[in-house]
Write a protein that holds these residues in place. Sequence first.
Motif, short mmCIF file in Angstrom:
data_model
loop_
_atom_site.label_atom_id
_atom_site.label_comp_id
_atom_site.label_asym_id
_atom_site.label_seq_id
_atom_site.Cartn_x
_atom_site.Cartn_y
_atom_site.Cartn_z
N LEU A 171 0.83 -1.20 0.00
CA LEU A 171 0.00 0.00 0.00
C LEU A 171 0.87 1.25 0.00
O LEU A 171 0.58 2.23 -0.72
N GLU A 172 1.93 1.24 0.80
CA GLU A 172 2.83 2.39 0.85
C GLU A 172 3.54 2.58 -0.49
O GLU A 172 3.68 3.71 -0.98
N ASN A 173 3.97 1.48 -1.10
CA ASN A 173 4.67 1.58 -2.37
C ASN A 173 3.75 2.03 -3.51
O ASN A 173 4.21 2.66 -4.47
N LEU A 174 2.48 1.70 -3.41
CA LEU A 174 1.53 2.18 -4.42
C LEU A 174 1.58 3.70 -4.52
O LEU A 174 1.49 4.27 -5.61
N MET A 175 1.73 4.33 -3.38
CA MET A 175 1.72 5.79 -3.34
C MET A 175 3.05 6.42 -3.76
O MET A 175 3.26 7.62 -3.62
N THR A 176 3.97 5.60 -4.30
CA THR A 176 5.18 6.16 -4.90
C THR A 176 5.01 6.30 -6.41
O THR A 176 5.87 6.88 -7.08
N PHE A 177 3.89 5.78 -6.95
CA PHE A 177 3.61 5.88 -8.38
C PHE A 177 2.82 7.16 -8.65
O PHE A 177 1.71 7.31 -8.12
N PRO A 178 3.33 8.07 -9.43
CA PRO A 178 2.65 9.35 -9.67
C PRO A 178 1.21 9.20 -10.17
O PRO A 178 0.32 9.94 -9.74
N PHE A 179 0.97 8.23 -11.05
CA PHE A 179 -0.40 8.08 -11.58
C PHE A 179 -1.36 7.54 -10.53
O PHE A 179 -2.55 7.81 -10.59
N VAL A 180 -0.85 6.79 -9.55
CA VAL A 180 -1.69 6.34 -8.44
C VAL A 180 -2.01 7.51 -7.53
O VAL A 180 -3.15 7.72 -7.12
N VAL A 181 -0.99 8.30 -7.20
CA VAL A 181 -1.19 9.48 -6.35
C VAL A 181 -2.22 10.41 -6.96
O VAL A 181 -3.14 10.88 -6.28
N GLU A 182 -2.10 10.66 -8.25
CA GLU A 182 -3.03 11.56 -8.92
C GLU A 182 -4.46 11.02 -8.85
O GLU A 182 -5.41 11.77 -8.56
N ALA A 183 -4.64 9.72 -9.09
CA ALA A 183 -5.97 9.13 -9.08
C ALA A 183 -6.56 9.12 -7.67
O ALA A 183 -7.76 9.35 -7.48
N VAL A 184 -5.72 8.85 -6.67
CA VAL A 184 -6.19 8.84 -5.28
C VAL A 184 -6.59 10.25 -4.84
O VAL A 184 -7.65 10.45 -4.24
N GLU A 185 -5.74 11.22 -5.13
CA GLU A 185 -6.01 12.59 -4.69
C GLU A 185 -7.22 13.20 -5.38
O GLU A 185 -7.89 14.07 -4.82
N SER A 186 -7.53 12.73 -6.58
CA SER A 186 -8.72 13.21 -7.29
C SER A 186 -9.95 12.37 -6.96
O SER A 186 -11.01 12.57 -7.55
N GLU A 187 -9.78 11.43 -6.01
CA GLU A 187 -10.85 10.57 -5.53
C GLU A 187 -11.46 9.70 -6.64
O GLU A 187 -12.62 9.32 -6.59
N LYS A 188 -10.62 9.36 -7.59
CA LYS A 188 -11.05 8.42 -8.63
C LYS A 188 -10.61 7.00 -8.30
O LYS A 188 -11.05 6.04 -8.95
N LEU A 189 -9.76 6.86 -7.30
CA LEU A 189 -9.20 5.56 -6.95
C LEU A 189 -9.10 5.42 -5.44
O LEU A 189 -8.70 6.35 -4.75
N SER A 190 -9.47 4.23 -4.93
CA SER A 190 -9.34 3.92 -3.51
C SER A 190 -8.43 2.71 -3.34
O SER A 190 -8.47 1.78 -4.15
N LEU A 191 -7.63 2.73 -2.29
CA LEU A 191 -6.70 1.64 -1.99
C LEU A 191 -7.18 0.86 -0.77
O LEU A 191 -7.67 1.45 0.20
N HIS A 192 -7.03 -0.46 -0.82
CA HIS A 192 -7.52 -1.31 0.26
C HIS A 192 -6.53 -2.44 0.52
O HIS A 192 -5.86 -2.92 -0.41
#
Length: 216
Positions: A171-192
């Motif tokens: 989960l922590e490493n997912l947030m090192t990918f810029p496209f994941v960060v962008e999708a999460v911050e725009s609330e288009k993607l949730s991590l579980h």
Amino acid sequence: MKEAKPLPAYLATRYQGWKATTYSENKAWYRRLAEEGQRPRAMIISCCDSRVHVTAIFEADQGEFFIHRNIANLVPPHKPDGQQHGTSAALEYAVTALKVANIVIMGHSSCGGVQGCHDMCSGEAPELEKESSFVGRWMDILRPGYEKVKDIDDRTERLRALEQQAILTSLENLMTFPFVVEAVESEKLSLHGVWNDIANGELLCYDPKTETFVPV
């Protein structure tokens, strides 16, 4: 490729059974999937372990999950170095092309990969320390997680804690990918993050508020 051989008889027989029943009864659905393409709602990153049956656990239909499996359900850190990165490639495709709404990291009990990491880091598996070991170098991803649980006295509890650290590390490493960060911050993607006990069928989900895994 002269080394390749025909499909084993038991697999061919099972295929024929599937074609005559499940496929035959759902031809329209399969044709729709083929013609319209896939639109999975979630990406599941799970372990290669044959006992982990993601679609069965969530009663998923074809086309519902984009599934990537690897040893110990690990996501490596973002590292665009021009080399081949299967997990990172699958992640990029899921987020940027398929635009999945959820990514689920699914760990499990009695994980052989996690035990390998434990034994390697504790000096019990020197063969995994060799530079030529693909498993060992892959499990290096989890070394920081081992450092967090190594002082737990009971081995069984320590291994379970490390299995859950594998989920948290991913989960922590997912947030090192810029496209994941962008999708999460725009609330288009949730991590579980979830952990499955194979023996009793229990499924625990990580709760960031309590920083613990709780029953689903």
